[in-house]
Scaffold this active site. Structure first.
Site, PDB file in Angstrom:
ATOM      1  CE  LYS A  88       5.921  -4.113   2.817  1.00 29.19           C
ATOM      2  NZ  LYS A  88       5.070  -5.330   2.986  1.00 29.19           N
ATOM      3  CD  GLU A 110       8.984   1.703  -3.659  1.00 29.89           C
ATOM      4  OE1 GLU A 110       9.797   2.643  -3.748  1.00 29.89           O
ATOM      5  OE2 GLU A 110       9.131   0.735  -2.895  1.00 29.89           O
ATOM      6  CB  SER A 371       5.461 -11.373   6.789  1.00 30.67           C
ATOM      7  OG  SER A 371       4.338 -11.791   6.021  1.00 30.67           O
TER       8      SER A 371
HETATM    9  C1  LIG Z   1       4.968  -6.356   2.056  1.00 29.70           C
HETATM   10  C2  LIG Z   1       4.650  -7.610   2.729  1.00 29.70           C
HETATM   11  C3  LIG Z   1       5.278  -8.828   2.360  1.00 29.70           C
HETATM   12  C4  LIG Z   1       6.220  -8.958   1.193  1.00 29.70           C
HETATM   13  O1  LIG Z   1       7.415  -8.254   1.351  1.00 29.70           O
HETATM   14  P1  LIG Z   1       8.814  -8.959   1.589  1.00 29.70           P
HETATM   15  O2  LIG Z   1       9.784  -7.884   1.274  1.00 29.70           O
HETATM   16  O3  LIG Z   1       8.928 -10.127   0.683  1.00 29.70           O
HETATM   17  O4  LIG Z   1       8.875  -9.373   3.008  1.00 29.70           O
HETATM   18  C5  LIG Z   1       4.961  -9.963   3.083  1.00 29.70           C
HETATM   19  N1  LIG Z   1       4.079  -9.932   4.095  1.00 29.70           N
HETATM   20  C6  LIG Z   1       3.461  -8.793   4.484  1.00 29.70           C
HETATM   21  C7  LIG Z   1       2.484  -8.852   5.610  1.00 29.70           C
HETATM   22  C8  LIG Z   1       3.726  -7.603   3.815  1.00 29.70           C
HETATM   23  O5  LIG Z   1       3.104  -6.475   4.203  1.00 29.70           O
END
Ligand SMILES: *Cc1c(COP(=O)(O)O)cnc(C)c1O
Length: 385
Positions: A88, A110, A371
Site C-alpha cells: 500500500k 477511507e 502483498s
Molecule cells: C489491502 C491489502 C490487500 C488488498 O488490496 P488490493 O488492492 O487488492 O491489493 C491485499 N494484501 C494486503 C496485505 C493488503 O493490506
C-alpha cells in the site's frame, strides 16, 4: 494494460460516476497526474522516497522447499518487506507527492482494516501534511491496533456510524466530505477503484511491483518470463501492479479472490463508489456485504480493469475459502520461514491447490506476489485454531 484515455474506460468498465460537484476535482487530479507522470523530476522524487523510506526494491525470493514439494518453480515478490508491511505504501507515497505538487495540505482517506489508513498517515507524516481517515465504527472496534497506529502517526480519525458501519460506508463518507473540501484536500484512494483517474493512476503507482519483478525474473529464470503470475485480489491493486509488468508477455495472469468477497465470481455489473465494474449485490440490487477472514479482501467490488481483463480473457480469476487460507499461512511459514498476510495467503492457497493440475501443470514457473506480512493477523489466526 493501456492508458484508458479521458473517459477512464476499460472496455465497458470504469468511468467516472460522481456527483456533478466532484467532476472538476477528478479532472484536476487527472490533469495533475498526467503532468506529474510525464515529468522526470516527479518520477525521480518518488523513486528516491520509495528507496530511502519504503525499502524498495523489494526482494524476489525463490521458495526452494515449497517448489520441490509442489513440482514447480515458485518465486515470491516480497511486498511484505515494504515499509508499513504491504504494497500500500507504493500507492500512497505517489499520491501524497502528487497532492503536495497540487498545493493540497491534507490527505483524505477511507480505510477498512486500517492498512490503507496507516499507510496514508505514514505518508502524511513523512511529507509534513495532515491526514483525515474515515473508518466505520464496527471496523474501529475490530482494528484497535491500526487505530492506535494511525493516531500515533498524527492522523485524525473520523468514525462513520451510517449503514453497516464498515468500509463501504467509510468510502461514501470520505467522498461526501471531499465534495466540501476540494480546495485544500486531496482524496487518496487505496486501491484500483473509484472514479477515473484513480483506477488507472493507482495501477501506474503500483506497477513498480511488476516492473521490478520482471527484471528480477529475467535474472532468476532461464525462460526470463514466468509461465504464471499470481496475486490476491481485493480491490485489485497489488495484482494490477504485478500484472502491469507482465501484460505484454505470454505469462498467464491469475487473480485470487476471497470466496466471501468474490465480486468477479459471484457479482454482477453495477456502479459502486464512482465506477462501473463487477459488484456483489443482493437480488434487489443493493450492495451486498463481503465477508472474509482477510479484512483487506472484504470489499464488495473489484477494480474495473480487472473486470475488463476477465471479460477479454487476458486474466483468469479463482476463489479460495478461509480454511484453505489459514492452512496456506502455516504451510508457507514452515516451508520458507515467511509469515505472510491472510490476504496474500489467498494466492498461496491457490498455488497449493492448483499445482500439478491442468490449471498449473508440474514444471511450471510461477511468480507470486506476497502483498503483505502477517503480523497484523496473529489474533485472527489464534481465533481460528
Ligand atoms: C489491502 C491489502 C490487500 C488488498 O488490496 P488490493 O488492492 O487488492 O491489493 C491485499 N494484501 C494486503 C496485505 C493488503 O493490506
Amino acid at each position: 494494460m493501456a492508458d484508458p484515455g479521458g473517459t477512464g474506460r476499460f472496455g465497458e468498465f470504469g468511468g467516472r460516476y460522481v456527483p456533478e460537484s466532484l467532476v472538476p476535482a477528478c479532472e484536476e487530479v487527472e490533469a495533475a497526474f498526467r503532468d506529474a507522470w510525464a515529468d522526470p523530476s516527479f518520477r525521480r522524487d518518488l523513486d528516491r522516497l520509495l528507496r530511502a523510506h519504503a525499502g524498495r526494491p523489494t526482494a524476489l525470493t525463490p521458495a526452494w522447499r515449497l517448489s520441490a514439494e509442489l513440482g514447480i518453480t515458485l518465486l515470491l515478490k516480497r511486498e511484505d518487506l515494504a515499509h508499513t508491511g504491504s504494497h500500500k505504501i507504493n500507492n500512497v507515497l505517489g499520491q501524497a507527492l502528487l497532492a503536495r505538487r497540487m498545493g493540497k495540505g491534507r490527505l483524505l482517506a477511507e480505510t477498512g482494516a486500517g492498512q490503507h489508513g496507516v499507510a496514508t498517515a505514514t505518508a502524511a507524516a513523512l511529507l509534513g501534511m495532515s491526514a483525515t481517515v474515515f473508518m466505520g465504527e464496527r471496523d474501529i472496534e475490530r482494528q484497535s491496533l491500526n487505530v492506535f497506529r494511525m493516531r500515533t502517526l498524527g492522523a485524525e480519525l473520523v468514525p462513520v456510524g451510517t449503514g453497516s458501519r464498515t468500509l463501504k460506508d467509510a468510502c461514501n463518507e470520505a467522498m461526501r466530505h471531499w465534495v466540501g473540501s476540494t480546495e485544500d484536500s486531496y482524496y487518496c484512494v487505496g486501491s484500483v477503484m473509484g472514479p477515473h483517474p484513480y483506477p488507472w493512476m493507482v495501477r501506474e503507482l503500483q506497477r513498480v511491483i511488476g516492473d521490478e519483478a520482471r527484471a528480477q525474473c529475467a535474472a532468476e529464470l532461464v525462460t526470463a518470463v514466468p509461465d504464471y503470475v499470481v496475486a490476491c485480489v481485493g480491490g485489485g491493486s497489488n495484482a494490477a501492479g504485478t500484472f502491469a509488468g507482465f501484460a505484454g508477455t505470454g505469462a498467464q495472469l491469475i487473480g485470487v479472490e476471497a470466496e466471501g468477497g468474490a465480486a468477479m465470481a459471484f457479482g454482477r455489473v453495477g456502479v459502486l463508489h464512482g465506477f462501473r465494474s463487477m459488484v456483489l449485490q443482493t437480488d434487489d440490487g443493493q450492495i451486498a456485504e463481503a465477508h472474509s477472514i482477510a479484512a483487506g479482501l472484504d470489499y464488495p467490488g473489484i477494480g474495473p480493469e480487472h473486470a475488463h481483463l476477465h471479460a477479454s480473457g487476458r486474466a483468469h480469476y479463482f476463489t479460495v475459502g478461509d480454511a484453505e487460507v489459514v492452512e496456506a499461512v502455516g504451510r508457507l511459514a514452515r516451508a520458507e520461514g515467511i509469515l505472510c498476510a491472510l490476504e496474500s495467503a489467498h494466492a498461496v492457497a491457490w498455488v497449493l491447490r492448483a499445482a500439478g493440475t491442468a490449471d498449473l501443470p508440474s514444471g511450471s514457473t510461477v511468480l507470486l506476489t506476497l502483498s503483505g506480512r502477517g503480523d497484523k493477523d496473529i489474533a485472527a489466526l489464534m481465533e481460528h485454531q
